[in-house]
Scaffold this motif. Sequence first.
Motif, PDB file in Angstrom:
ATOM      1  N   ILE A 117       0.849  -1.187   0.000  1.00 24.50           N
ATOM      2  CA  ILE A 117       0.000   0.000   0.000  1.00 24.50           C
ATOM      3  C   ILE A 117       0.885   1.238   0.000  1.00 24.50           C
ATOM      4  N   SER A 118       0.268   2.361  -0.231  1.00 23.89           N
ATOM      5  CA  SER A 118       0.925   3.657  -0.108  1.00 23.89           C
ATOM      6  C   SER A 118       0.209   4.449   0.978  1.00 23.89           C
ATOM      7  N   ILE A 119       0.965   5.021   1.883  1.00 22.73           N
ATOM      8  CA  ILE A 119       0.391   5.734   3.026  1.00 22.73           C
ATOM      9  C   ILE A 119       0.015   7.146   2.585  1.00 22.73           C
ATOM     10  N   ARG A 120      -1.234   7.524   2.846  1.00 21.67           N
ATOM     11  CA  ARG A 120      -1.731   8.836   2.449  1.00 21.67           C
ATOM     12  C   ARG A 120      -1.853   9.745   3.665  1.00 21.67           C
ATOM     13  N   LYS A 141       5.523   6.171  -0.015  1.00 19.87           N
ATOM     14  CA  LYS A 141       5.543   4.840  -0.613  1.00 19.87           C
ATOM     15  C   LYS A 141       6.935   4.238  -0.480  1.00 19.87           C
ATOM     16  N   ARG A 142       6.969   2.929  -0.209  1.00 16.43           N
ATOM     17  CA  ARG A 142       8.244   2.208  -0.120  1.00 16.43           C
ATOM     18  C   ARG A 142       8.463   1.403  -1.380  1.00 16.43           C
ATOM     19  N   ASN A 182      13.082  -1.036  -0.633  1.00 16.91           N
ATOM     20  CA  ASN A 182      13.674  -0.616   0.641  1.00 16.91           C
ATOM     21  C   ASN A 182      14.098   0.852   0.655  1.00 16.91           C
ATOM     22  N   LYS A 183      13.492   1.651  -0.205  1.00 18.22           N
ATOM     23  CA  LYS A 183      13.688   3.101  -0.189  1.00 18.22           C
ATOM     24  C   LYS A 183      12.324   3.762  -0.052  1.00 18.22           C
ATOM     25  N   TRP A 184      12.314   4.882   0.652  1.00 17.97           N
ATOM     26  CA  TRP A 184      11.078   5.598   0.899  1.00 17.97           C
ATOM     27  C   TRP A 184      11.003   6.824   0.006  1.00 17.97           C
ATOM     28  N   TYR A 185       9.809   7.054  -0.565  1.00 24.85           N
ATOM     29  CA  TYR A 185       9.594   8.173  -1.476  1.00 24.85           C
ATOM     30  C   TYR A 185       8.376   8.967  -1.021  1.00 24.85           C
ATOM     31  N   ALA A 186       8.483  10.280  -1.168  1.00 25.18           N
ATOM     32  CA  ALA A 186       7.344  11.167  -0.961  1.00 25.18           C
ATOM     33  C   ALA A 186       6.809  11.557  -2.332  1.00 25.18           C
ATOM     34  N   PRO A 195      11.555   7.252 -10.146  1.00 21.82           N
ATOM     35  CA  PRO A 195      12.028   6.065  -9.415  1.00 21.82           C
ATOM     36  C   PRO A 195      10.932   5.289  -8.712  1.00 21.82           C
ATOM     37  N   ALA A 196       9.776   5.883  -8.532  1.00 17.71           N
ATOM     38  CA  ALA A 196       8.703   5.184  -7.824  1.00 17.71           C
ATOM     39  C   ALA A 196       7.674   4.635  -8.785  1.00 17.71           C
TER      40      ALA A 196
END
Length: 499
Positions: free
Chosen positions: A102-105, A165-166, A169-173, A463-464
Amino acid sequence: MLRRAVAVELEVTKELNKLLYSVESAYLSIVREVAVYAVANNVTSATQLQGLFYSKYRGEYQGLHAHLIIQAIRQASQIAKSFITRRRKGLAQKPYPEVRSISIRFTEKAWSYEQFIHSIAPVRLELSLLGVRRVVWLRPHKRFWLFWWRVLTGEAELASTLIIKRRTNKWYAIFVFELKPREEKPKLVFSFDINENTVAVSRVDLPSTVGKVVDWNRQYMIPELYAIRTDFGRLARRYERVRNAIIERLKPEFALPSGNYVNVTNTREYRKFVRRLREGNRKLGRVRHVANELTRTPAIIVTEDLGERPQESMIEDVMKDEFRHRIKQTPFKAVERTVEGKALERGSKLVRVSSYRNSRVCPIHFTRLWETNDWHVLYCPRGHYVHRDYASVMNMTWKTTPEAWSKGVWWDLSKGMDWREYEGKSNTTIPYSIVQYLHAMLKTFMASEEGPAVLARGKPMNPAGEADESWARAPPRPLKAGRRSALKIVINIVSSFSY
């Protein structure tokens, strides 16, 4: 308003990484439980689900922000609606939706939205994670600064919802920008026709055609014809051979005692191999390349009205399975939607005209063309050969001119009209010198050097995974009823340059 999503990588420490994983785990568990309940009990209303589950999860996850719980319930409602729709069409293989990631909103109450939009050069933001605000630093890139400059100049607005969103193993805004369509003075008239391996283009330069160079004759246009190579058909043929090879390799592992085989395409091993082929990325790269070439300069872009499912009408009389597959794999609507979105973003106007007899009528004499041994080459009764792709784009161009509106494209005004009455007549508005020029161009079928070559590999630079959050990218669709009125606007624009 247009929407564009941009993913920016976060600088995450070990402590922050643990917090984000904890929030993601809680968020994912809420989405899974609510989605399964919604499907099992046929309750898809987000308001009803929030009334049923909000108090429960508020007490279970006391450190989680209240708005994150609400967003998780709404996201589960969307997943349940999508699953029920797919199950109704027979596309669901399980009785319940399986949510893997999932992607956190974050709403504007759960992150520092007001502080972020009032900053000239934002490089950090604050997130509400497990009861406390955490400062997170960004790694902005070129595309982010491009859209942020448009925010500063008033051409765009930043949406209040932030998506975290992950990925690997990298986090993106993921920031969603709402762009205002630009209004530019058109400098070109483009007509394009999508084919299996090429996109035929007709280009008319308005300043040089209607300017001082040909001031003595303002009503005539000399189009430039070329083709953009896409190789959609060759790409589909290649990947079909690769997939068949994968199926033959996996068949022995899924043999039944009766001698038959399990449907290999439904197995996890097959999907794992196919996922590595990157067929979708290559198609997407070529689609965006075509859209970028057609919208580089503000222009009036003319194309055919393809309808909702153009492939279905194209394969009605096709008996060969391989050819039917190639037509189905050609992204006609994807090219049209991408060009439409880029056109609104860069100040161009997309106009759809009727597809009636565009490739069957000579663009010089307006007589019906005869078939030859070559599928792409037709013969005009006036004594010359015409490439059907170039004839199509030129006829679409004539449909936007005031003269051809009443003389050349009468079939667009009334399809019930007897076209044989006009079969032997010529277009008197075109002088003989331009007829010779177009005749030589259509006879040689030579593409211009300005026709760009498509790269063999095209992959999104985001990248995402281009941050496809359904509502975050798709441009608004115009109403069908307004297409003819839009065409009248284009006629007025062209006539202002022509006279």
